[in-house]
Design an enzyme around this catalytic site. Structure first.
Site, PDB file in Angstrom:
ATOM      1  N   LYS A  27      -4.551 -10.920  -4.918  1.00  0.00           N
ATOM      2  CA  LYS A  27      -3.400 -11.669  -4.415  1.00  0.00           C
ATOM      3  C   LYS A  27      -3.348 -13.104  -4.904  1.00  0.00           C
ATOM      4  O   LYS A  27      -2.299 -13.730  -4.883  1.00  0.00           O
ATOM      5  CB  LYS A  27      -3.360 -11.631  -2.878  1.00  0.00           C
ATOM      6  CG  LYS A  27      -3.052 -10.250  -2.348  1.00  0.00           C
ATOM      7  CD  LYS A  27      -2.550 -10.275  -0.922  1.00  0.00           C
ATOM      8  CE  LYS A  27      -2.089  -8.895  -0.510  1.00  0.00           C
ATOM      9  NZ  LYS A  27      -1.825  -8.778   0.920  1.00  0.00           N
TER      10      LYS A  27
ATOM     11  N   LYS B 244       0.128   4.488  -5.631  1.00  0.00           N
ATOM     12  CA  LYS B 244       0.308   4.782  -4.204  1.00  0.00           C
ATOM     13  C   LYS B 244       1.734   4.465  -3.751  1.00  0.00           C
ATOM     14  O   LYS B 244       2.351   3.526  -4.243  1.00  0.00           O
ATOM     15  CB  LYS B 244      -0.643   3.906  -3.375  1.00  0.00           C
ATOM     16  CG  LYS B 244      -2.006   4.483  -3.211  1.00  0.00           C
ATOM     17  CD  LYS B 244      -2.752   3.997  -1.976  1.00  0.00           C
ATOM     18  CE  LYS B 244      -2.629   2.536  -1.600  1.00  0.00           C
ATOM     19  NZ  LYS B 244      -3.479   2.145  -0.467  1.00  0.00           N
TER      20      LYS B 244
ATOM     21  N   LYS C 262       4.994  -0.420   0.083  1.00  0.00           N
ATOM     22  CA  LYS C 262       6.091  -1.143   0.726  1.00  0.00           C
ATOM     23  C   LYS C 262       6.867  -1.977  -0.270  1.00  0.00           C
ATOM     24  O   LYS C 262       8.034  -2.262  -0.080  1.00  0.00           O
ATOM     25  CB  LYS C 262       5.512  -2.131   1.755  1.00  0.00           C
ATOM     26  CG  LYS C 262       5.008  -1.504   2.998  1.00  0.00           C
ATOM     27  CD  LYS C 262       4.327  -2.576   3.854  1.00  0.00           C
ATOM     28  CE  LYS C 262       3.677  -1.961   5.076  1.00  0.00           C
ATOM     29  NZ  LYS C 262       2.757  -2.878   5.730  1.00  0.00           N
TER      30      LYS C 262
HETATM   31  P1  AMP Z   1      -0.301  -1.675   4.004  1.00  0.00           P
HETATM   32  O1  AMP Z   1       0.991  -0.983   3.756  1.00  0.00           O
HETATM   33  O2  AMP Z   1      -1.013  -1.926   2.707  1.00  0.00           O
HETATM   34  O3  AMP Z   1      -0.221  -2.852   4.930  1.00  0.00           O
HETATM   35  O4  AMP Z   1      -1.248  -0.616   4.750  1.00  0.00           O
HETATM   36  C1  AMP Z   1      -1.201  -0.280   6.112  1.00  0.00           C
HETATM   37  C2  AMP Z   1      -2.081   0.950   6.314  1.00  0.00           C
HETATM   38  O5  AMP Z   1      -1.496   2.128   5.686  1.00  0.00           O
HETATM   39  C3  AMP Z   1      -3.480   0.812   5.704  1.00  0.00           C
HETATM   40  O6  AMP Z   1      -4.427   1.403   6.559  1.00  0.00           O
HETATM   41  C4  AMP Z   1      -3.365   1.555   4.383  1.00  0.00           C
HETATM   42  O7  AMP Z   1      -4.588   2.046   3.922  1.00  0.00           O
HETATM   43  C5  AMP Z   1      -2.397   2.694   4.717  1.00  0.00           C
HETATM   44  N1  AMP Z   1      -1.603   3.088   3.535  1.00  0.00           N
HETATM   45  C6  AMP Z   1      -0.795   2.278   2.801  1.00  0.00           C
HETATM   46  N2  AMP Z   1      -0.191   2.959   1.792  1.00  0.00           N
HETATM   47  C7  AMP Z   1      -0.655   4.241   1.876  1.00  0.00           C
HETATM   48  C8  AMP Z   1      -0.405   5.448   1.112  1.00  0.00           C
HETATM   49  N3  AMP Z   1       0.444   5.456   0.077  1.00  0.00           N
HETATM   50  N4  AMP Z   1      -1.036   6.585   1.478  1.00  0.00           N
HETATM   51  C9  AMP Z   1      -1.879   6.571   2.542  1.00  0.00           C
HETATM   52  N5  AMP Z   1      -2.162   5.495   3.296  1.00  0.00           N
HETATM   53  C10 AMP Z   1      -1.556   4.334   2.984  1.00  0.00           C
END
Ligand code: AMP
Ligand code: TRP
Length: 329
Positions: free
Chosen positions: A111, A193, A196
């Site tokens: 980041k 992956k 968002k």
């Molecule tokens: P974030 O969107 O990075 O803030 O992640 C929030 C939670 O969702 C974390 O525990 C991530 O590991 C999980 N997560 C985010 N994207 C994925 C994805 N594509 N598949 C599975 N888990 C995810």
């Protein structure tokens, strides 16, 4: 009963990957544990945020927590900045951390890469996260495996402090990492992956997407020209991702789904998957709409903050006492 703590940032666009990979497990853990789920707004400001948007996102995530089945009668749901102990403990832990270990955090490195001078908050992010966890004498932290390094740092900090200030200072927490089967890939590029922040909104399915957006996203999903339905992550990664989503949502083994669609085209699979997703997200969306604008939501968060604060105050008192801080003991 074990104590569970986890947090999620109040950002928009909560998607299927977040839900299947993380949030759904939060709901299951409520059965046998004492769960505390936090909306980590102070982590959100490590990157500047528009105040009005942040306010809205906090309430959106809170409503979504409840809509997916987190039960405020069983679990504590609250907003991080409503409990002052997070910031207090964060400073105390800062004084037991080293710049060397913090600069080794992958998330920080990624980041801060593009910036000449990185914001200090981004650097301190993992210490605040350690404070979140240690403040509640947490046993289990359910998170995605991308958070492993932060959990290890939390454990290191806790052990270091205990060694110096007394073994009763902190409970040593353990990470509970989501199964890799729940790793949901982007619909337009199955090598990355679902995220968002991806520019193409059809690359993800958001929990609050309309039926037509869900359908469009699935129908447009990248597959291949083989035309044969089988589970082959290497050669047919797009199809494998769709089969994986199908399997996780319906709880049917992938092999059964492959058999069911044997000889049918990708179109049939996609059409059914879109229907399944629309159907399984409908109750979440309905209950989200009921909760989002109710006074009930504010009351639940206030009640959660009060309960969280009662636990946090005890920990802060114990920690300050062990460190020799303050004058009011
Ligand atoms: P974030 O969107 O990075 O803030 O992640 C929030 C939670 O969702 C974390 O525990 C991530 O590991 C999980 N997560 C985010 N994207 C994925 C994805 N594509 N598949 C599975 N888990 C995810
Ligand atoms: N860093 C976590 C994430 O990005 C969010 C988080 C903040 C968290 N504090 C936490 C997760 C404490 C678990 C426990 O997903």
């Amino acid at each position: 009963m074990k104590r569970v703590f986890s947090g999620i940032q109040p950002t928009g666009n909560i998607h299927l990957g977040n839900y299947l990979g993380a949030l759904r497990q939060f709901v299951d853990l409520q059965k046998d544990n004492e769960c505390i789920y936090c909306i980590v707004d102070m982590h959100a400001i490590t990157v500047p945020k528009d105040p009005e948007t942040l306010k809205k996102n906090i309430m959106d995530v809170a409503a979504l927590y409840l809509a997916i089945g987190i039960d405020p009668d069983k679990s504590i749901v609250f907003v991080q900045s409503d409990v002052p102990g997070h910031a207090e403990l964060s400073w105390i832990l800062t004084c037991s951390s080293y710049t060397g270990e913090l600069s080794r955090m992958t998330q920080y490195k990624q980041k801060s890469k593009m910036q000449e001078s990185a914001p200090t908050g981004l650097f301190m992010y993992p210490v605040l996260m350690a404070a979140d966890i240690l403040l509640y004498d947490t046993n289990i932290v359910p998170v995605g495996d991308d958070q492993k390094q932060h959990i290890e740092l939390t454990r290191d900090l806790a052990k270091r402090v205990n060694g110096k200030y007394g073994e009763d200072t902190f409970v040593i927490p353990e990470g509970r990492y989501m199964k890799s089967g729940a790793r949901i890939m982007s619909l337009d590029d199955p090598s990355s992956k679902m995220s968002k922040s991806a520019e193409n909104e059809y690359s993800r399915i958001q929990l609050l997407d309309s039926p037509s957006k869900i359908k469009k996203s699935i129908m447009r999903a990248t597959t291949d020209s083989e035309g044969i339905i089988r589970y082959d992550v290497e050669n047919q990664p797009g199809l494998a991702n769709l089969l994986n989503i199908y399997s996780v949502v319906t709880e049917k083994p992938v092999e059964d789904i492959v058999k069911e669609y044997d000889g049918k085209g990708y179109g049939a699979l996609k059409k059914d998957l879109a229907e399944i997703l629309i159907e399984s997200l409908a109750p979440i969306q309905k209950s989200y709409n009921d909760i989002r604008n109710s006074d009930e939501l504010k009351r639940i968060l206030a009640d959660g903050a009060e309960k969280a604060n009662a636990i946090a105050e005890k920990t802060v008192k114990r920690v300050k006492d062990n460190f020799g801080l303050g004058n009011r003991f």
